[in-house]
Design a protein around this motif. Structure first.
Motif, short mmCIF file in Angstrom:
data_model
loop_
_atom_site.label_atom_id
_atom_site.label_comp_id
_atom_site.label_asym_id
_atom_site.label_seq_id
_atom_site.Cartn_x
_atom_site.Cartn_y
_atom_site.Cartn_z
N ASN A 62 14.88 58.10 47.01
CA ASN A 62 16.22 57.73 47.44
C ASN A 62 16.33 57.48 48.94
O ASN A 62 17.03 56.57 49.37
CB ASN A 62 17.24 58.81 47.03
CG ASN A 62 17.61 58.68 45.57
OD1 ASN A 62 17.69 57.57 45.04
ND2 ASN A 62 17.81 59.79 44.90
N TYR B 255 17.43 54.08 50.45
CA TYR B 255 18.62 54.04 51.29
C TYR B 255 18.34 53.27 52.58
O TYR B 255 19.05 52.34 52.93
CB TYR B 255 19.04 55.48 51.60
CG TYR B 255 20.25 55.60 52.49
CD1 TYR B 255 21.52 55.36 52.00
CD2 TYR B 255 20.10 55.97 53.83
CE1 TYR B 255 22.63 55.47 52.81
CE2 TYR B 255 21.20 56.07 54.66
CZ TYR B 255 22.47 55.82 54.15
OH TYR B 255 23.54 55.93 54.96
N THR C 7 17.39 49.60 52.07
CA THR C 7 18.57 48.80 51.69
C THR C 7 19.38 48.44 52.92
O THR C 7 19.85 47.31 53.07
CB THR C 7 19.43 49.58 50.67
OG1 THR C 7 18.64 49.88 49.54
CG2 THR C 7 20.62 48.75 50.22
N GLY D 298 18.48 46.90 47.60
CA GLY D 298 19.27 47.68 46.63
C GLY D 298 18.80 47.50 45.20
O GLY D 298 18.74 48.46 44.43
N TRP E 16 15.63 49.39 44.73
CA TRP E 16 15.97 50.81 44.70
C TRP E 16 16.46 51.18 43.30
O TRP E 16 16.03 52.17 42.70
CB TRP E 16 17.06 51.08 45.75
CG TRP E 16 17.47 52.51 45.91
CD1 TRP E 16 16.85 53.61 45.38
CD2 TRP E 16 18.61 53.00 46.63
NE1 TRP E 16 17.52 54.74 45.73
CE2 TRP E 16 18.60 54.40 46.50
CE3 TRP E 16 19.63 52.40 47.38
CZ2 TRP E 16 19.57 55.21 47.09
CZ3 TRP E 16 20.59 53.20 47.97
CH2 TRP E 16 20.56 54.59 47.83
#
Lengths: 354, 323
Positions: free
Chosen positions: B204, B208, B211, B219, B222
């Motif tokens: 994550n 994050y 992104t 994104g 992810w």
């Protein structure tokens, strides 16, 4: 005999079976590991699920269920099973698949369309009519209090004097004022507040033009266009929320579609005001050609962007000139030279020379 | 990412059953629009039945080895749950209202604590109901989690997340997932989820920052990573045989399907929502690969029926989405 697959609710194994349908029940035989057996289920004790009309699943609480994907078997079963039960809208949807869905969607679309284009405007007009005219007045006051414009007191007095020479044929109390602005515009607020910007007054050359301009704006007030539009916009939002909101889909985009449509709606109002304005001129024995000249004056004003008809709230001037011209030819009326009006106009023009 | 490789058991057959979503946007649209109409006419009271119809369709449109799943929950069950849930929320509202009058801060604190305490009960109740009403070839699924154990776990994880200002969130998600999925039964088959909070946290954090750096473009990748993490750490075992799950979804594929759905929704002014959702379900089903030596035919009935739908309805009120 039709092929099907049986599961016994004990394990997930499928056994091939031969199914036969009778009036009140179905029966099937199987051979599991050399053991032959036979089961029969009454139609009223089974639960039926249709998967996109291509697969059928019949299940019972205690003895397991059947999976059927043979089309002939499905149609044979459906004929008997649904004959004495009928089916619900949902079952019908699932059984007929796309065909049913497109029919339903089309019917719903027609209903929504009918509501939107026919029922809603009528209904909104009805609602608007039940609202007292004092509501318009309040609305106008509210709108005025939010606008931050400077009133030209001397000009307003002269404009009021000019307007006082004309019979407006309306129960509304009208308030005329001149405000200073660089924009060539005039507008009417509900409840009878009519505002002309000084920039536009400077461009107007004859009393007939000014009378036509005021007649147009007074007609908006007379027909309560703002209140009617408000009622319609509000009911439209409610309707769309009801349908699209309930579907789980919520898109702010439909609002834009609505705005596009409400623009064309206001064009209808503009035309109504133009034609009513002509009638007012005619009744006051003022030359109706004033309306035509006004439009020519307006069209000579350079607009920053040339908008296509379907996007602008006013019908294109060429368009307007055409129908105004037609209307004048249809109802010609003698015009009388009104000295009082001419005097009032000249006084106004002294304040706002061309 | 570790890949668990399960060698074929002696004498066992190695198989890869196909998961498919065969629903079509048109039918789904029909169901949703009829539901919407009935909900509008009944001022929302039809909602539980509408939901049953919708779930019914979605479940029966999902197939494993060409046999479809069944959702056997009914509108009547969910209506009872709906009434109970409304009663509970009204009671809760009244208590909060009274406390608010005593002191505003007291009311707010009671509200937050109340909602937090309610959540694990809701998740537990909804899982029990939903899984017990799911079946495949007559074999019921089930959720065997223990309520007090889950509530205790939830509160512990939640407090740790609050104390660490949210940093513990990744661990919380994974630990709850470990507990819930590992308690799901597919007849005699047992699901297991073995995720690790640290791995998920790293994933994550990486997602994050990348992104942000790529102005949102990463994104999709992810999302694909999170999806893979959810799927790849799951197994289904039956005795000494097992199935492993594997995601084949990539960031590019996610990008494609999300872009397509956005275009559909925009250009149909939201009416194409049903088609967009069907696309997403198809996408998910197509991108889960199952492999192993479990013999599906040998899965046997073990789970009880459970018909209390209060958790399910509360979950709706709190806007929790449960698969």
């Amino acid at each position: 005999m039709y092929p099907g697959k049986y599961f016994d609710n004990k394990t997930a194994a499928l056994t091939t079976v031969d199914i036969q349908f009778y009036q009140e029940y179905l029966e099937f035989r199987m051979n599991r590991n050399g053991v032959r057996s036979r089961l029969s289920w009454l139609y009223k004790e089974i639960n039926v699920q249709s998967v996109n009309g291509k697969q059928l699943r019949i299940s019972t609480a205690a003895e397991g269920g059947l999976e059927i994907d043979d089309p002939e078997c499905i149609s044979a079963f459906s004929k008997l099973y649904y004959a004495n039960r009928g089916y619900s809208v949902h079952e019908w949807l699932l059984r007929l698949g796309n065909k049913a869905v497109y029919t339903v969607a089309l019917v719903l679309l027609l209903i929504v369309g009918l509501c939107y284009f026919v029922v809603l405007p009528i209904l909104a007009d009805q609602v608007a009519q039940t609202l007292p005219r004092s509501f318009d007045k309040k609305l106008g006051e509210l709108a005025q209090s939010t606008l931050d414009e400077t009133t030209d007191t001397a000009g307003s007095k002269l404009l009021t004097a000019f307007a006082g020479k004309i019979n407006w044929e309306t129960p509304d109390t009208l308030t005329f004022s001149v405000k200073s602005s660089k924009i060539d515009n005039a507008y009417a607020l509900p409840g009878g507040y009519i505002v002309v910007y000084d920039a536009l007054l400077k461009k107007i050359k004859t009393k007939e033009e000014l009378a036509a301009l005021l007649a147009h704006e007074v007609s908006h007030v007379k027909f309560r266009h703002s209140t009617r539009k408000l009622c319609k916009d509000m009911s439209t939002t409610l309707l769309l929320d009801l349908f699209l909101g309930g579907m789980g889909a919520y898109s702010g985009l439909y609002k834009n579609a609505n705005t596009l449509h409400s623009l064309s709606y206001s064009r209808k109002y503009e035309k109504e005001a133009d034609l009513e304005g002509l009638t007012l001129l005619k009744d006051n024995k003022i030359d109706q050609h004033g309306m035509l000249h006004l439009m020519e004056t307006l069209s000579s004003i350079k607009q920053p962007v040339n908008m296509p008809t379907f996007l602008s709230s006013h019908p294109l001037t060429k368009n307007r000139i055409k129908y105004v011209d037609r209307q004048i030819k249809k109802h010609p009326a003698p015009a009388v030279q009104n000295e009082d009006l001419e005097k009032a106009f000249r006084k106004l023009k002294e304040l706002y020379p061309s | 990412m570790q890949q668990v490789y399960t060698p074929p058991a002696p004498g066992g057959l190695f198989s890869s059953p196909r998961l498919k979503f065969i629903g079509n946007g048109g039918t789904y649209f029909g169901i949703l629009i009829v539901n919407a109409l009935l909900c509008a006419i009944t001022l929302g009271l039809y909602y539980p039945w509408a939901k049953a119809k919708k779930l019914n369709y979605l479940y029966q449109s999902t197939t494993l080895e060409d046999s479809s799943f069944t959702f056997s929950g009914t509108g009547n069950e969910m209506f009872k749950g709906f009434i109970k849930a409304i009663g509970l929320l009204i009671g809760f509202g009244i208590i909060i209202g009274i406390l608010m009058r005593v002191h505003v801060a007291l009311g707010i604190i009671a509200y937050l604590v109340g909602i937090t305490l309610l959540l694990p009960f809701v998740i537990h109740g909804a899982s029990r109901y939903r899984w017990s009403r799911t079946s495949w070839r007559g074999i019921r699924f089930g959720y065997r989690g223990d309520r007090s154990a889950f509530v205790a776990l939830f509160i512990k994880e939640f407090l740790l997340t609050v104390v660490t200002l949210g940093f513990y969130g990744s661990w919380m998600v994974i630990n709850l997932r470990n507990y819930i999925i590992s308690n799901i039964r597919f007849g005699s088959g047992e699901f297991k989820y073995k995720g690790d909070g640290w791995d998920f946290f790293v994933l994550n954090i990486k997602g994050y920052f990348l992104t942000i750096i790529t102005l949102g473009i990463y994104g999709f990748w992810w999302q694909a990573d999170v999806f893979r993490y959810y799927i790849d750490h799951m197994t289904l075992s039956q005795g000494d045989r097992s199935y492993t799950f594997r995601s084949t979804a990539t960031g590019g594929k996610f990008f494609g399907v999300i872009l397509l759905n956005m275009l559909i929704i925009i250009f149909t002014l939201g009416i194409g929502y049903a088609w967009a959702e069907v696309n997403m379900f198809k996408f998910i089903a197509e991108n889960i690969e199952i492999e192993g030596d479990v013999v599906l035919e040998q899965l046997s009935q073990t789970e009880e029926e459970y018909t209390n739908a209060m958790g399910e309805d509360l979950a709706d009120f709190l806007d929790l989405s449960i698969i």
